[in-house]
Design a protein around this motif. Sequence first.
Motif, PDB file in Angstrom:
ATOM      1  N   ALA A 138      62.115  33.864  57.013  1.00 56.61           N
ATOM      2  CA  ALA A 138      62.472  34.713  55.891  1.00 56.61           C
ATOM      3  C   ALA A 138      63.433  35.800  56.337  1.00 56.61           C
ATOM      4  O   ALA A 138      64.384  36.137  55.625  1.00 56.61           O
ATOM      5  CB  ALA A 138      61.226  35.321  55.284  1.00 56.61           C
ATOM      6  N   ALA A 139      63.170  36.332  57.545  1.00 58.14           N
ATOM      7  CA  ALA A 139      64.044  37.375  58.070  1.00 58.14           C
ATOM      8  C   ALA A 139      65.456  36.819  58.239  1.00 58.14           C
ATOM      9  O   ALA A 139      66.451  37.483  57.926  1.00 58.14           O
ATOM     10  CB  ALA A 139      63.519  37.886  59.405  1.00 58.14           C
ATOM     11  N   VAL A 185      59.309  41.764  55.475  1.00 60.08           N
ATOM     12  CA  VAL A 185      59.712  40.382  55.716  1.00 60.08           C
ATOM     13  C   VAL A 185      58.942  39.920  56.944  1.00 60.08           C
ATOM     14  O   VAL A 185      59.233  40.325  58.050  1.00 60.08           O
ATOM     15  CB  VAL A 185      61.225  40.267  55.954  1.00 60.08           C
ATOM     16  N   SER A 186      57.939  39.098  56.704  1.00 62.34           N
ATOM     17  CA  SER A 186      57.003  38.862  57.795  1.00 62.34           C
ATOM     18  C   SER A 186      57.378  37.650  58.644  1.00 62.34           C
ATOM     19  O   SER A 186      57.229  37.667  59.847  1.00 62.34           O
ATOM     20  CB  SER A 186      55.596  38.693  57.228  1.00 62.34           C
ATOM     21  N   THR A 187      57.848  36.585  58.026  1.00 68.09           N
ATOM     22  CA  THR A 187      58.126  35.395  58.830  1.00 68.09           C
ATOM     23  C   THR A 187      59.545  35.432  59.362  1.00 68.09           C
ATOM     24  O   THR A 187      60.432  36.053  58.778  1.00 68.09           O
ATOM     25  CB  THR A 187      57.952  34.130  57.983  1.00 68.09           C
ATOM     26  N   ALA A 198      66.715  34.344  56.580  1.00 70.07           N
ATOM     27  CA  ALA A 198      67.273  34.143  55.246  1.00 70.07           C
ATOM     28  C   ALA A 198      67.829  35.455  54.719  1.00 70.07           C
ATOM     29  O   ALA A 198      68.885  35.492  54.089  1.00 70.07           O
ATOM     30  CB  ALA A 198      66.208  33.605  54.299  1.00 70.07           C
ATOM     31  N   ALA A 199      67.093  36.535  55.005  1.00 66.89           N
ATOM     32  CA  ALA A 199      67.556  37.850  54.553  1.00 66.89           C
ATOM     33  C   ALA A 199      68.883  38.181  55.209  1.00 66.89           C
ATOM     34  O   ALA A 199      69.808  38.691  54.571  1.00 66.89           O
ATOM     35  CB  ALA A 199      66.523  38.914  54.891  1.00 66.89           C
TER      36      ALA A 199
END
Lengths: 345, 352
Positions: free
Chosen positions: B336-337, B331-333, B339-340
Motif C-alpha cells: 500500500a505504501a 499506510v500499514s502494508t 501504491a501511495a
Amino acid sequence: MATEDARYRSSSQYRVWSYSPARLQELRASTNALAKQQIAPHLPADPAPDFVTAEEELRLVQWATVELLRAGEFLGIPTEIRATAAIFFRRFYVTNSVMTYAPTELLKTSLFFACKAENHHMSLGELSSKLQGTTAEQILAGEFLLCQGMRFCFDVHHPFRALEGAILELRRQAPHEEERIRQAHVRTREILKFSPLMTDVYFHYTPSQIMMAALQMVDAGFVDMLIPGSGSGDDTATAAYTQMRDRIMGAIANCRTMLEEEPPSRLTEFWITPMKPLRRKLQKCRDPARLDLVAYQRSKREEALNKEKKDANIADDDVFGGGGSARDTKRRKVDAVEDPFGPAL
Amino acid sequence: MPRETQAEENFTLDRCPACGRMRYLNHDMEFRVSTICYHAICTVCIRNNFHQGPSKCPIMSCGKTLRTKDFKKAWFQDLGIQREVDIRRRVATVFNKVEEDFQDLDSYNAYLEDVECLTDDLVNGDDDKKKLAELKLQQWEAEHRAEIERNRRLANESEATRRKRMAAEEALAQQRRELEIQEEAEEKLKERKFREEMLDSLQQGEQGKANEAVNKILLKKRGQHKKDVAMEAAGAPALSIRGLVDKKRTAAVVDEGPYDPFMGLDLLPTRVDVSKERLAQYDNDTLKKVKMDDAWKAGGYSAEEYLSRALFEAFAGLGVFVDEEMGERGVSTQGAAQAAATGVTGGKMDID
C-alpha cells in the motif's frame, strides 16, 4: 504557508475524511473482510456463501449514488444538499459494508439527514410520502448509524462556491469574454454536480483543486488565468512559486483523470451498465440480522429495556454495599458502555 | 437485654433500648442520638443517667463514656447515614483547600482522592484503619490549624478582598524575611564576638567568666537539642499533599496581551485581494440584484461577505496535497505504501 490552506487543514473534511488512495483502498478492503467475517456464521455454510468483493462493493455504492442523485432531483432538493447527501453516503460506506447495511435504505436516510445538516427543511412525512413504499420509520432507522459511520462530521466542503469565486475572478480579469465564461460556468457546474460525487476525489483532493480540475476539463485556458505562471525572474520567491504551481498543477491533472472516468453524461447512461446480476449477488450474501433495519433497531431497544429492568431488580444492599464492598461499588467500571463514536477507523 | 447491633437500632424505635419503656404508653417519648457511639436512647434515660456528669453508655455492649452534651437530635432516620454525614462534615472543615491552592487539576484531584480515602476509612474501615485515619486527621488539624482557619475565612471572602489580602500577606512575608536575615546577621556577629570574648577570658584565666561562658554554650546546645527532637517527631508518617501552588511564583502575572479567539490564525486570504476597492470590481447577476434592491440588504445580507467568501473558497486548500500529507497516516502494508508512492509520482491513480 497561505492562510487559506491552514484554514482548510482545520476542517473535519481534511482531518478525518482525507485519505491517500492507498489508504482508502486498504480501508475498503478491511471493511469488506470484516463484514465477511461477521456475516459468514449467519449464512448457511453448505453452499459456501459467495460474498461481493471490495471492488464490487464500490460499484454498488456508485450505482446507489446515482440513485441517490436521481431521487434528490426528483424530490427537488438543491444541488449542494444533494452533493452533501452523496458524500455522507460515500463516507458511510468507507467503514461499513453494503452487505451489512442496505444502500437502498441508507440513501434515503442520507438525503433526509443532509437536508437536516444543511438547514433545508424537509419534513419526514413529506419525504416518506414522496418516496414510494418507504415509511418514516425506515428512514429514521439508519439515521444514527449514518452519523456514527461518518464520525459526526456534518460539514462537507463543496467546490460549488469555489466555482462562483473563480467565475467572479475570471469576469473581472477578462470582461470581454462574457460568453465563453458563461458557457464554462454552466458546463463546469454540470461536471461538479456529478463526477466528483461518483469518484473518490472528495477523499483525495481539496474543493478548490476539484473545481480547478473540472474547469480544466472544460476550458484549460481559464485555469492558467486563475493560477498564472510566474514572470521571468530567478530569485528564490519566484522559484518557490513556480515549484508550488507545478505541484498544484500536478494535483489538478491527477484529479482531472479521476473526474474524466465519470463524465456527467453517465448520470443518464448509467443504466446501460448491467447492475442486476451484482444486486442479486448482494441479496444472497446480506447480513440476515440487519435485513430489516427497523426490526433490528426495535429488537436492540427492547434488549436495552430488558437490561435496565434487570438492573432495577438488584437489591439496594448490593448496589450500596453492606459494608466491606462499599469501596468496590464506588469503583464500578463504566467502560463496558459502547462507544457512541463507533470503533476506531 | 438482647444484644443489638448498631445498624438495627433506630431512634424511632417504639421502645427505648436503655429503660425499656414503650412509646405506646408514653406518647411524648423523644429519642436523642449520641454522637460518640450513635446509640439512640430516650430523653428520660439521658436525664437520669447523665445529669450528674459523665457516665457509661446505658447500652450494655457499648461501654463508652458519654456526657449530656454528646446527645443530639438525629436529622436522618438511618443512623448510619447520620454518622457518615457527621464524619464528612468534620473532615470537610479540616481539609478545606480549594482548587486555586493547587498548581493543576491533577494534583487537586489527587488531593480530593486522598481525602476521600481517609473519609472512607473513617466511615467504613475496620478498627485499625479507623484509628490510623483518626490519627492522621488529628495530626493534620494540629499542624495546620492556622491554614485551616485561613481557608475557612477565605471561603467567605470575595475575590477582590482575597487578592488584596494575598498582596498584603506577600508584603508581610517579605518584611519577615528581611527581618530574619537581619537577625541572622546580628546573631552571627554576636556569636563571633562572644566566642572571641570567651577565648579571651579563658586565656586570661578568669574563672568566673569562663564558667558563665561554658554554661551559656550548654544552654544553647540544649535548645538545639529540643529543636532536633521536634524535627524527628515531625518525620513520623503523616499526610503530605503534593502540587500546592507556589505562592511566590503566582505573584508575577504574565501579560499575554488581548485574547485571540483564533489562536494566532491569520484569516486574511493571501491568494486573492479582498479589500473593499477590489471587491467593488466584481460583478454577477445576483450582485446586480443586491445592488438594485434594498430588500436584500435589509436582513443583513452583505455582498462583500458573499464575495470574499466565494473568492476565498476558490483558492482555499489549493496548496494542500492530501495524498502526500495523509500518505504517512496509517499506510500499514508495504504494498500500500508503494501504491501511495506511485500515486504521488505517476499521473494515473490506481483507484477503483
